[in-house]
Design a protein around this motif. Structure first.
Motif, PDB file in Angstrom:
ATOM      1  N   UNK A 168       0.830  -1.200   0.000  1.00  0.00           N
ATOM      2  CA  UNK A 168       0.000   0.000   0.000  1.00  0.00           C
ATOM      3  C   UNK A 168       0.869   1.256   0.000  1.00  0.00           C
ATOM      4  N   UNK A 169       1.777   1.348   0.954  1.00  0.00           N
ATOM      5  CA  UNK A 169       2.548   2.580   1.125  1.00  0.00           C
ATOM      6  C   UNK A 169       3.529   2.797  -0.019  1.00  0.00           C
TER       7      UNK A 169
ATOM      8  N   UNK B  19       1.041  -0.172 -10.391  1.00  0.00           N
ATOM      9  CA  UNK B  19       1.508  -0.805  -9.163  1.00  0.00           C
ATOM     10  C   UNK B  19       0.503  -0.651  -8.025  1.00  0.00           C
ATOM     11  N   UNK B  20      -0.363   0.351  -8.104  1.00  0.00           N
ATOM     12  CA  UNK B  20      -1.423   0.508  -7.106  1.00  0.00           C
ATOM     13  C   UNK B  20      -2.585  -0.460  -7.337  1.00  0.00           C
TER      14      UNK B  20
ATOM     15  N   UNK C 281      -5.781  -3.689   0.049  1.00  0.00           N
ATOM     16  CA  UNK C 281      -4.768  -3.672   1.113  1.00  0.00           C
ATOM     17  C   UNK C 281      -5.294  -2.948   2.350  1.00  0.00           C
ATOM     18  N   UNK C 282      -6.003  -1.851   2.129  1.00  0.00           N
ATOM     19  CA  UNK C 282      -6.569  -1.113   3.272  1.00  0.00           C
ATOM     20  C   UNK C 282      -7.608  -1.967   4.009  1.00  0.00           C
TER      21      UNK C 282
ATOM     22  N   UNK D  19      -7.598  -5.258   4.201  1.00  0.00           N
ATOM     23  CA  UNK D  19      -6.839  -6.286   4.928  1.00  0.00           C
ATOM     24  C   UNK D  19      -6.275  -5.702   6.220  1.00  0.00           C
ATOM     25  N   UNK D  20      -5.698  -4.528   6.121  1.00  0.00           N
ATOM     26  CA  UNK D  20      -5.074  -3.897   7.307  1.00  0.00           C
ATOM     27  C   UNK D  20      -6.153  -3.512   8.325  1.00  0.00           C
ATOM     28  N   UNK D  21      -7.261  -2.946   7.848  1.00  0.00           N
ATOM     29  CA  UNK D  21      -8.332  -2.513   8.752  1.00  0.00           C
ATOM     30  C   UNK D  21      -8.921  -3.708   9.498  1.00  0.00           C
ATOM     31  N   UNK D  22      -9.117  -4.814   8.784  1.00  0.00           N
ATOM     32  CA  UNK D  22      -9.677  -6.000   9.448  1.00  0.00           C
ATOM     33  C   UNK D  22      -8.735  -6.549  10.497  1.00  0.00           C
ATOM     34  N   UNK D  23      -7.430  -6.439  10.268  1.00  0.00           N
ATOM     35  CA  UNK D  23      -6.478  -6.922  11.267  1.00  0.00           C
ATOM     36  C   UNK D  23      -6.526  -6.055  12.529  1.00  0.00           C
ATOM     37  N   UNK D  24      -6.912  -4.805  12.363  1.00  0.00           N
ATOM     38  CA  UNK D  24      -6.992  -3.892  13.505  1.00  0.00           C
ATOM     39  C   UNK D  24      -8.276  -4.046  14.296  1.00  0.00           C
ATOM     40  N   UNK D  25      -9.361  -4.319  13.564  1.00  0.00           N
ATOM     41  CA  UNK D  25     -10.669  -4.347  14.208  1.00  0.00           C
ATOM     42  C   UNK D  25     -11.192  -5.743  14.487  1.00  0.00           C
ATOM     43  N   UNK D  26     -10.486  -6.757  13.951  1.00  0.00           N
ATOM     44  CA  UNK D  26     -10.922  -8.130  14.184  1.00  0.00           C
ATOM     45  C   UNK D  26     -12.109  -8.517  13.335  1.00  0.00           C
TER      46      UNK D  26
END
Length: 379
Positions: A321-322, A359-360, A369-370, A372-379
Motif C-alpha cells: 500500500x505505502x 503498481x497501485x 490492502x486497506x 486487509x489492514x483494517x480488518x487486522x486492527x478491528x478483528x
C-alpha cells in the motif's frame, strides 16, 4: 544516488553489484526500444535466469540461490530502477514458482531447476474478467474426466500470457467459496489453453498481460498442486510474498524518479541559479527522498519478518500500500520538477509516471490492502 544498504554478507554485496552491472549492461540500452514497440523481453529474462536472478529466494536443492527475501527484494528494486517491466516479470515468475516449490508433488518438483533457472517461464492465473479483487468467486471450473481435468473458463490480466511455459491455473473443483478452489499446473502446449491478444496498456507495454481462455482444456489429473480444495490457501500465501515484490518494484521506480529529478534540479537554471535551490523545488525533492526511504524501510521490515519465519501478511499489505502510493506521488512530482520537459518522451519520468499507476492495482488493489489492514486492527 547511492543507496546505503546494510547487507548481512559479502555474498549479498556481490549479488547486488552483479544486478547493478546487469541492469547497466543488459537493460538500460534496451528498455526504451522494447517499451516503444511493446515487445516482450523473453531473451532478456533468459539472460537474467542464467545469471541466477530468477530463483533467488528458493533453496539451492531446488535450483534456487537460497537468498533471504530481504536481499531478493533489493535485487528487484535495482532492476525496477532501470526497467520496471523486467522487475515485474521477475516478481511474477518468482510468484509462479511458489505453488510447486511449496506444495508440489515429488514428480512436479522435478521441473523446479528449469523453473528457477528461468528456462521455463511461469504465469499465475487467478484473476478473472468478472471477479476482479473477489478471487474467491472465481468461476473457471475443472471437472474430472478419466485421467484428466476438463477445464473451462477465462483468466484475465495474466502477465506472461502467451509467453509462459507453464501456467498456475486456479479453478473451481468443488462448491462455492474459497474451499471449492484448487490449483492446477498446465504446460503452455495444453490443448484448449488459448492465450488471447495482449492488452493495450498505458504503461508496462513490454510486459502487457493477456487473457487466457480455457476451452475443454485437458490437464492431467496428477497436475493438481496440493490437495483438492487447497487452491485458495495456496493463492493467498503466494500473494503475500508477491505483494512484497510489487512493493520493491515501486521503491525502485520511485528511487529512479527521485534521482533523475535531483539531477535535473541541479543542472537546470532559472533566474540565475539551479532550480533545486528554490525552496519550492528543494522541499519537493526532500519529501520525495524521505518518502522513498520510508517505503524501503517498511518493505525491508516486512521481509525480515518473512525471513525469520514470523507472520508477515499484514506488514506485506502495509508495504505494498505505502510503497505503491509513494511511487505514484514521487513520479508525479518528478514530472512537475521537470516542468514541460517532464511531459515529453525525451525524459524517462513520463514513462515512470505512467508505469507507477499500475503498481497501485496489481497483486491486490490498494483498496484491498486497506481492507486487509483494517480488518487486522478491528478483528
Amino acid at each position: 544516488m547511492t543507496v546505503d544498504r546494510m547487507l548481512p554478507t559479502p555474498e549479498a554485496h556481490d549479488l547486488l553489484d552483479l544486478t547493478s552491472e546487469l541492469a547497466t549492461r543488459e537493460l538500460a540500452g534496451k528498455v526504451d526500444d522494447y517499451e516503444a514497440r511493446g515487445e516482450f523481453p523473453r531473451e532478456v529474462l533468459r539472460t537474467l535466469g542464467r545469471a541466477g536472478l530468477l530463483g533467488l529466494p528458493y533453496p539451492e536443492s531446488d535450483g534456487g540461490a537460497a537468498q533471504p527475501y530481504e536481499i531478493y527484494l533489493q535485487v528487484l528494486e535495482i532492476l525496477a530502477g532501470t526497467w520496471l517491466g523486467i522487475a515485474e516479470a521477475v516478481s511474477v515468475h518468482t510468484l509462479s514458482c511458489f505453488p510447486v516449490a511449496a506444495f508440489g508433488s515429488e514428480r512436479q518438483r522435478k521441473a523446479l531447476p528449469e523453473m528457477l533457472g528461468g528456462e521455463l517461464l511461469g504465469a499465475y492465473c487467478l484473476s478473472e474478467p468478472q471477479g476482479g479483487s473477489d478471487a474467491a468467486s472465481l468461476t473457471t471450473r475443472a471437472v474430472p474426466d478419466g485421467d484428466d481435468w476438463l477445464v473451462n473458463g477465462t483468466k484475465a490480466w495474466i502477465t506472461h500470457g502467451g509467453f509462459a511455459d507453464f501456467y498456475n491455473i486456479f479453478v473451481r473443483t468443488g462448491g462455492p467459496g474459497p474451499k471449492g478452489i484448487s490449483c492446477l499446473i498446465a504446460d503452455a502446449n495444453t490443448p484448449g489453453l488459448l492465450p488471447q491478444a495482449r492488452e493495450r496498456l498505458m504503461g508496462l507495454r513490454s510486459s502487457a498481460p493477456a487473457q487466457i481462455v480455457l476451452e475443454d482444456a485437458r490437464i492431467p489429473h496428477d497436475r493438481l498442486v496440493g490437495g483438492e480444495g487447497e487452491g485458495f490457501a495456496i493463492a493467498m500465501r503466494a500473494l503475500d510474498s508477491g505483494r512484497l515484490g510489487i512493493a520493491a518494484c515501486a521503491v525502485g521506480l520511485a528511487q529512479a524518479a527521485t534521482d533523475y529529478a535531483v539531477g535535473y534540479a541541479r543542472d537546470r537554471e532559472q533566474f540565475g541559479q539551479p532550480i533545486g535551490r528554490f525552496q519550492g523545488v528543494g522541499f519537493m525533492l526532500a519529501d520525495m527522498a524521505t518518502q522513498v526511504s520510508a517505503a524501503r524501510a517498511l518493505l525491508l521490515a516486512a521481509a525480515r519478518l518473512k525471513d525469520a519465519g514470523r507472520p508477515f501478511s499484514i506488514e506485506a499489505a502495509k508495504a505494498k500500500l505505502f510503497a505503491t502510493d509513494v511511487a505514484m506521488r514521487v513520479t508525479t512530482d518528478a514530472v512537475q520538477v521537470l516542468g514541460g520537459y517532464g511531459y515529453v518522451a525525451d525524459h524517462p519520468v513520463e514513462r515512470w509516471f505512467r508505469e507507477a499507476k499500475v503498481l497501485q492495482i496489481v497483486e491486490g488493489t490498494n483498496q484491498i490492502q486497506r481492507m486487509v489492514i483494517a480488518r487486522s486492527l478491528t478483528g
